[in-house]
Design a protein around this motif. Sequence first.
Motif, PDB file in Angstrom:
ATOM      1  N   ARG A 159      43.805  30.567  53.628  1.00  0.00           N
ATOM      2  CA  ARG A 159      43.449  29.361  52.874  1.00  0.00           C
ATOM      3  C   ARG A 159      42.565  29.680  51.673  1.00  0.00           C
ATOM      4  O   ARG A 159      41.731  30.587  51.727  1.00  0.00           O
ATOM      5  CB  ARG A 159      42.686  28.388  53.781  1.00  0.00           C
ATOM      6  N   GLU A 160      42.741  28.926  50.623  1.00  0.00           N
ATOM      7  CA  GLU A 160      41.916  29.078  49.423  1.00  0.00           C
ATOM      8  C   GLU A 160      40.489  28.664  49.751  1.00  0.00           C
ATOM      9  O   GLU A 160      40.270  27.692  50.478  1.00  0.00           O
ATOM     10  CB  GLU A 160      42.443  28.159  48.308  1.00  0.00           C
ATOM     11  N   PHE A 161      39.500  29.401  49.227  1.00  0.00           N
ATOM     12  CA  PHE A 161      38.104  29.029  49.415  1.00  0.00           C
ATOM     13  C   PHE A 161      37.690  28.144  48.251  1.00  0.00           C
ATOM     14  O   PHE A 161      37.844  28.520  47.089  1.00  0.00           O
ATOM     15  CB  PHE A 161      37.250  30.298  49.483  1.00  0.00           C
ATOM     16  N   GLU A 162      37.187  26.952  48.575  1.00  0.00           N
ATOM     17  CA  GLU A 162      36.893  26.001  47.498  1.00  0.00           C
ATOM     18  C   GLU A 162      35.451  26.040  47.006  1.00  0.00           C
ATOM     19  O   GLU A 162      35.095  25.391  46.041  1.00  0.00           O
ATOM     20  CB  GLU A 162      37.261  24.581  47.959  1.00  0.00           C
ATOM     21  N   GLY A 163      34.600  26.807  47.692  1.00  0.00           N
ATOM     22  CA  GLY A 163      33.188  26.852  47.293  1.00  0.00           C
ATOM     23  C   GLY A 163      32.948  27.844  46.159  1.00  0.00           C
ATOM     24  O   GLY A 163      33.893  28.389  45.572  1.00  0.00           O
ATOM     25  N   GLU A 164      31.672  28.073  45.890  1.00  0.00           N
ATOM     26  CA  GLU A 164      31.322  29.005  44.814  1.00  0.00           C
ATOM     27  C   GLU A 164      31.524  30.444  45.298  1.00  0.00           C
ATOM     28  O   GLU A 164      31.105  30.789  46.403  1.00  0.00           O
ATOM     29  CB  GLU A 164      29.843  28.787  44.445  1.00  0.00           C
ATOM     30  N   GLU A 165      32.185  31.271  44.506  1.00  0.00           N
ATOM     31  CA  GLU A 165      32.443  32.655  44.886  1.00  0.00           C
ATOM     32  C   GLU A 165      31.135  33.449  44.826  1.00  0.00           C
ATOM     33  O   GLU A 165      30.477  33.509  43.790  1.00  0.00           O
ATOM     34  CB  GLU A 165      33.463  33.273  43.929  1.00  0.00           C
ATOM     35  N   LYS A 166      30.740  34.027  45.987  1.00  0.00           N
ATOM     36  CA  LYS A 166      29.487  34.782  45.993  1.00  0.00           C
ATOM     37  C   LYS A 166      29.710  36.274  46.216  1.00  0.00           C
ATOM     38  O   LYS A 166      28.766  37.048  46.205  1.00  0.00           O
ATOM     39  CB  LYS A 166      28.566  34.231  47.087  1.00  0.00           C
ATOM     40  N   ARG A 167      30.963  36.658  46.454  1.00  0.00           N
ATOM     41  CA  ARG A 167      31.194  38.081  46.698  1.00  0.00           C
ATOM     42  C   ARG A 167      30.986  38.867  45.410  1.00  0.00           C
ATOM     43  O   ARG A 167      31.306  38.399  44.320  1.00  0.00           O
ATOM     44  CB  ARG A 167      32.614  38.311  47.227  1.00  0.00           C
ATOM     45  N   GLN A 168      30.437  40.053  45.567  1.00  0.00           N
ATOM     46  CA  GLN A 168      30.101  40.870  44.407  1.00  0.00           C
ATOM     47  C   GLN A 168      31.280  41.722  43.926  1.00  0.00           C
ATOM     48  O   GLN A 168      31.301  42.169  42.799  1.00  0.00           O
ATOM     49  CB  GLN A 168      28.941  41.813  44.755  1.00  0.00           C
ATOM     50  N   SER A 169      32.227  41.974  44.802  1.00  0.00           N
ATOM     51  CA  SER A 169      33.273  42.920  44.442  1.00  0.00           C
ATOM     52  C   SER A 169      34.292  42.323  43.480  1.00  0.00           C
ATOM     53  O   SER A 169      34.604  41.135  43.537  1.00  0.00           O
ATOM     54  CB  SER A 169      33.979  43.417  45.697  1.00  0.00           C
ATOM     55  N   THR A 170      34.793  43.158  42.620  1.00  0.00           N
ATOM     56  CA  THR A 170      35.832  42.743  41.673  1.00  0.00           C
ATOM     57  C   THR A 170      37.113  43.473  42.061  1.00  0.00           C
ATOM     58  O   THR A 170      37.101  44.283  42.985  1.00  0.00           O
ATOM     59  CB  THR A 170      35.448  43.164  40.238  1.00  0.00           C
ATOM     60  N   GLU A 171      38.179  43.205  41.344  1.00  0.00           N
ATOM     61  CA  GLU A 171      39.443  43.878  41.659  1.00  0.00           C
ATOM     62  C   GLU A 171      39.313  45.395  41.551  1.00  0.00           C
ATOM     63  O   GLU A 171      39.968  46.143  42.251  1.00  0.00           O
ATOM     64  CB  GLU A 171      40.547  43.385  40.742  1.00  0.00           C
ATOM     65  N   GLN A 172      38.415  45.819  40.628  1.00  0.00           N
ATOM     66  CA  GLN A 172      38.239  47.261  40.426  1.00  0.00           C
ATOM     67  C   GLN A 172      37.582  47.917  41.641  1.00  0.00           C
ATOM     68  O   GLN A 172      37.650  49.125  41.826  1.00  0.00           O
ATOM     69  CB  GLN A 172      37.373  47.563  39.182  1.00  0.00           C
ATOM     70  N   ASP A 173      36.897  47.103  42.454  1.00  0.00           N
ATOM     71  CA  ASP A 173      36.206  47.659  43.626  1.00  0.00           C
ATOM     72  C   ASP A 173      37.121  47.815  44.829  1.00  0.00           C
ATOM     73  O   ASP A 173      36.725  48.334  45.857  1.00  0.00           O
ATOM     74  CB  ASP A 173      35.050  46.740  44.043  1.00  0.00           C
ATOM     75  N   VAL A 174      38.305  47.281  44.725  1.00  0.00           N
ATOM     76  CA  VAL A 174      39.184  47.266  45.902  1.00  0.00           C
ATOM     77  C   VAL A 174      40.309  48.282  45.772  1.00  0.00           C
ATOM     78  O   VAL A 174      41.006  48.339  44.754  1.00  0.00           O
ATOM     79  CB  VAL A 174      39.793  45.852  46.109  1.00  0.00           C
ATOM     80  N   LYS A 175      40.426  49.092  46.793  1.00  0.00           N
ATOM     81  CA  LYS A 175      41.485  50.100  46.827  1.00  0.00           C
ATOM     82  C   LYS A 175      42.489  49.647  47.879  1.00  0.00           C
ATOM     83  O   LYS A 175      42.106  49.361  49.016  1.00  0.00           O
ATOM     84  CB  LYS A 175      40.852  51.428  47.246  1.00  0.00           C
ATOM     85  N   ILE A 176      43.750  49.533  47.489  1.00  0.00           N
ATOM     86  CA  ILE A 176      44.743  49.021  48.451  1.00  0.00           C
ATOM     87  C   ILE A 176      45.728  50.115  48.847  1.00  0.00           C
ATOM     88  O   ILE A 176      46.269  50.810  47.982  1.00  0.00           O
ATOM     89  CB  ILE A 176      45.511  47.815  47.863  1.00  0.00           C
ATOM     90  N   TYR A 177      45.918  50.271  50.123  1.00  0.00           N
ATOM     91  CA  TYR A 177      46.891  51.239  50.642  1.00  0.00           C
ATOM     92  C   TYR A 177      48.041  50.467  51.265  1.00  0.00           C
ATOM     93  O   TYR A 177      47.834  49.733  52.233  1.00  0.00           O
ATOM     94  CB  TYR A 177      46.262  52.129  51.718  1.00  0.00           C
ATOM     95  N   ASN A 178      49.215  50.610  50.712  1.00  0.00           N
ATOM     96  CA  ASN A 178      50.393  49.976  51.294  1.00  0.00           C
ATOM     97  C   ASN A 178      51.237  51.049  51.961  1.00  0.00           C
ATOM     98  O   ASN A 178      51.853  51.871  51.278  1.00  0.00           O
ATOM     99  CB  ASN A 178      51.221  49.268  50.213  1.00  0.00           C
ATOM    100  N   GLU A 179      51.241  51.042  53.247  1.00  0.00           N
ATOM    101  CA  GLU A 179      51.968  52.076  53.971  1.00  0.00           C
ATOM    102  C   GLU A 179      53.469  51.799  53.926  1.00  0.00           C
ATOM    103  O   GLU A 179      53.891  50.656  54.058  1.00  0.00           O
ATOM    104  CB  GLU A 179      51.504  52.123  55.429  1.00  0.00           C
ATOM    105  N   GLN A 180      54.253  52.841  53.722  1.00  0.00           N
ATOM    106  CA  GLN A 180      55.719  52.729  53.743  1.00  0.00           C
ATOM    107  C   GLN A 180      56.242  53.617  54.857  1.00  0.00           C
ATOM    108  O   GLN A 180      55.656  54.650  55.143  1.00  0.00           O
ATOM    109  CB  GLN A 180      56.316  53.241  52.414  1.00  0.00           C
ATOM    110  N   LEU A 181      57.334  53.228  55.442  1.00  0.00           N
ATOM    111  CA  LEU A 181      57.940  54.096  56.467  1.00  0.00           C
ATOM    112  C   LEU A 181      58.769  55.183  55.810  1.00  0.00           C
ATOM    113  O   LEU A 181      59.401  54.951  54.799  1.00  0.00           O
ATOM    114  CB  LEU A 181      58.826  53.278  57.397  1.00  0.00           C
TER     115      LEU A 181
END
Lengths: 168, 187
Positions: free
Chosen positions: B165-187
């Motif tokens: 669900r979408e969060f409707e309050g004020e965003e307080k998290r400090q991380s930006t997209e640059q802070d997130v590393k995503i691993y998508n595993e493939q078979l």
Amino acid sequence: MSNSKGKIEVYNRVNRLKLKAGLSHTDPNAKLRIDPSTVNKADSIIEKKAEAYPTEVKRVLTALHQNWVKAQSGDRKSVPEIMEKIYHNANQIKDLASTFNYPLMQHFGVSLRDFVEKIDMNKGAHRTIVDAHIDVMWVALNENVHDEGDERAQKLKSLVQKAINKYS
Amino acid sequence: MTSSSKNDYGSLKNFTILIAEDFHFMADLLSSMLREFGVGKILLAENGEDAKDLIRYNASGGSDTKPMDIVLTDWLMPQMNGVELLKWIRSSEKDNIRFLPVVLVSAYTSEEVVSVARDNGANEAIVKPVSGKMLADRILHIVNHPRPFIKAPGFFGPDRRRSEREFEGEEKRQSTEQDVKIYNEQL
């Protein structure tokens, strides 16, 4: 696997459990189901095991009682280890009682487990509280006192509560 | 319909589930219930230390080993309790250990259990007394609705947010997209 730099890592893993279940891991509509009749059978196992409740509680309560005798008469070094066993015995009684719906025994199991966690064995009063718990648990078992609301149950609970109020 | 007779619904016959429970009576009860669901192999450990040994051994990939699929652990056990076992699993260097689905079973109140289980990386929690439906629901949730694993400062485990669900309050998290590393595993 692909990645970009960051402080938080998110791992989107292949759903191996779906594959193991014989389902497509990519099809969101492919879902494992457990036959409701097997769920009913699992519940009937609990009902069947309920017959063993008095024997099992007696076995654990006997072990707890013996451990308590040892804790008071053995050498002081072994006391923490024995008290840990008593803690687990009380928790096992709680588990049995909650599984088979014996609220009074469940109450005493939790009460004894939590008291043992903070017991001071140098205080005779604390030892009296453990004695009171063990006594009422034997009565609840031998007289098959089931519910907390029962008149006998209220008496047994008040006996322990009085000991706790007076001695802790 | 049975879980094993219709392939459309899958089956648990190839699953190996470890039960870590010091109380034999309860371990036997859980084991009998899982067998009713059609689970192929059930392993029993009396405490967290024994469970660790079994998990390590099964993850070693030897010819006589079968990878563990789900760990069902009681919280209160002597020697090493269920929460310590969970922490050990999540801190492992090996992928076939640290990503293991774990269900924490406990006699504590539901709020305590859910909070401790969630913050230490359990996939699911069960508050005793255990019922057939409760056990089946948790297994189904693990298989049908796996959450991505998150590694963040002080935490490794399934995403603690269960909904999209979408969060409707004020965003307080400090991380930006640059802070997130995503691993998508493939078979």
